[in-house]
Design a protein around this motif. Sequence first.
Motif, PDB file in Angstrom:
ATOM      1  N   GLY A   5       0.815  -1.217   0.000  1.00  0.00           N
ATOM      2  CA  GLY A   5       0.000   0.000   0.000  1.00  0.00           C
ATOM      3  C   GLY A   5       0.842   1.257   0.000  1.00  0.00           C
ATOM      4  O   GLY A   5       2.030   1.227   0.349  1.00  0.00           O
ATOM      5  N   PRO A   6       0.234   2.370  -0.369  1.00  0.00           N
ATOM      6  CA  PRO A   6       0.980   3.621  -0.503  1.00  0.00           C
ATOM      7  C   PRO A   6       1.544   4.154   0.812  1.00  0.00           C
ATOM      8  O   PRO A   6       2.631   4.728   0.827  1.00  0.00           O
ATOM      9  CB  PRO A   6      -0.035   4.586  -1.106  1.00  0.00           C
ATOM     10  CG  PRO A   6      -1.369   4.010  -0.751  1.00  0.00           C
ATOM     11  CD  PRO A   6      -1.175   2.531  -0.721  1.00  0.00           C
ATOM     12  N   ASP A   7       0.843   3.963   1.914  1.00  0.00           N
ATOM     13  CA  ASP A   7       1.353   4.487   3.190  1.00  0.00           C
ATOM     14  C   ASP A   7       2.643   3.785   3.594  1.00  0.00           C
ATOM     15  O   ASP A   7       3.585   4.427   4.047  1.00  0.00           O
ATOM     16  CB  ASP A   7       0.308   4.338   4.289  1.00  0.00           C
ATOM     17  CG  ASP A   7      -0.890   5.254   4.082  1.00  0.00           C
ATOM     18  OD1 ASP A   7      -0.727   6.317   3.443  1.00  0.00           O
ATOM     19  OD2 ASP A   7      -1.987   4.897   4.535  1.00  0.00           O
ATOM     20  N   ALA A   8       2.689   2.471   3.420  1.00  0.00           N
ATOM     21  CA  ALA A   8       3.901   1.720   3.767  1.00  0.00           C
ATOM     22  C   ALA A   8       5.061   2.114   2.855  1.00  0.00           C
ATOM     23  O   ALA A   8       6.192   2.288   3.318  1.00  0.00           O
ATOM     24  CB  ALA A   8       3.630   0.227   3.667  1.00  0.00           C
ATOM     25  N   ARG A  45       5.420   4.973   1.242  1.00  0.00           N
ATOM     26  CA  ARG A  45       5.765   6.372   1.509  1.00  0.00           C
ATOM     27  C   ARG A  45       6.672   6.508   2.735  1.00  0.00           C
ATOM     28  O   ARG A  45       7.462   7.437   2.834  1.00  0.00           O
ATOM     29  CB  ARG A  45       4.486   7.185   1.704  1.00  0.00           C
ATOM     30  CG  ARG A  45       4.688   8.654   1.503  1.00  0.00           C
ATOM     31  CD  ARG A  45       3.406   9.456   1.650  1.00  0.00           C
ATOM     32  NE  ARG A  45       2.447   9.135   0.618  1.00  0.00           N
ATOM     33  CZ  ARG A  45       1.280   8.505   0.846  1.00  0.00           C
ATOM     34  NH1 ARG A  45       0.940   8.145   2.057  1.00  0.00           N
ATOM     35  NH2 ARG A  45       0.453   8.244  -0.143  1.00  0.00           N
ATOM     36  N   ARG A  46       6.611   5.583   3.678  1.00  0.00           N
ATOM     37  CA  ARG A  46       7.464   5.636   4.880  1.00  0.00           C
ATOM     38  C   ARG A  46       8.950   5.608   4.546  1.00  0.00           C
ATOM     39  O   ARG A  46       9.772   6.073   5.327  1.00  0.00           O
ATOM     40  CB  ARG A  46       7.165   4.461   5.805  1.00  0.00           C
ATOM     41  CG  ARG A  46       5.899   4.584   6.573  1.00  0.00           C
ATOM     42  CD  ARG A  46       5.829   3.525   7.627  1.00  0.00           C
ATOM     43  NE  ARG A  46       6.457   2.296   7.164  1.00  0.00           N
ATOM     44  CZ  ARG A  46       6.042   1.078   7.462  1.00  0.00           C
ATOM     45  NH1 ARG A  46       5.009   0.917   8.228  1.00  0.00           N
ATOM     46  NH2 ARG A  46       6.676   0.019   7.002  1.00  0.00           N
ATOM     47  N   ASP A  91       3.236   7.567  -8.286  1.00  0.00           N
ATOM     48  CA  ASP A  91       2.628   6.304  -8.706  1.00  0.00           C
ATOM     49  C   ASP A  91       2.529   6.299 -10.233  1.00  0.00           C
ATOM     50  O   ASP A  91       1.516   6.671 -10.805  1.00  0.00           O
ATOM     51  CB  ASP A  91       1.254   6.192  -8.057  1.00  0.00           C
ATOM     52  CG  ASP A  91       0.504   4.941  -8.426  1.00  0.00           C
ATOM     53  OD1 ASP A  91       1.108   4.010  -8.992  1.00  0.00           O
ATOM     54  OD2 ASP A  91      -0.708   4.888  -8.153  1.00  0.00           O
ATOM     55  N   ASP A  97      -3.342   9.362  -3.363  1.00  0.00           N
ATOM     56  CA  ASP A  97      -2.257   8.724  -2.623  1.00  0.00           C
ATOM     57  C   ASP A  97      -0.869   9.134  -3.066  1.00  0.00           C
ATOM     58  O   ASP A  97       0.101   8.795  -2.418  1.00  0.00           O
ATOM     59  CB  ASP A  97      -2.369   7.193  -2.729  1.00  0.00           C
ATOM     60  CG  ASP A  97      -3.513   6.638  -1.919  1.00  0.00           C
ATOM     61  OD1 ASP A  97      -3.877   7.268  -0.909  1.00  0.00           O
ATOM     62  OD2 ASP A  97      -4.042   5.577  -2.288  1.00  0.00           O
ATOM     63  N   SER A  98      -0.743   9.847  -4.184  1.00  0.00           N
ATOM     64  CA  SER A  98       0.585  10.194  -4.675  1.00  0.00           C
ATOM     65  C   SER A  98       0.636  11.628  -5.174  1.00  0.00           C
ATOM     66  O   SER A  98      -0.393  12.260  -5.403  1.00  0.00           O
ATOM     67  CB  SER A  98       0.999   9.246  -5.806  1.00  0.00           C
ATOM     68  OG  SER A  98       0.165   9.412  -6.907  1.00  0.00           O
TER      69      SER A  98
END
Length: 56
Positions: free
Chosen positions: A26-29, A31-32, A42, A51-52
């Motif tokens: 997923g994008p949150d993981a 992005r970390r 993306d 998300d991006s």
Amino acid sequence: MIGTLEVGAYDGIVPVVAHDTFRAAGPDALRRYGCDGGVFCDLKSVFARDDSYLRL
């Protein structure tokens, strides 16, 4: 190729292949792994538009 990724270490995260691993994370993981002020792009439009910073 990078053997081990460091959280918060990269100026930009740009997945250019829609691997199942990226989708599952997923994008949150993903992005970390970027530093403060880093960008997440993306290029394959795998995630939601919001998300991006950039998608094609």
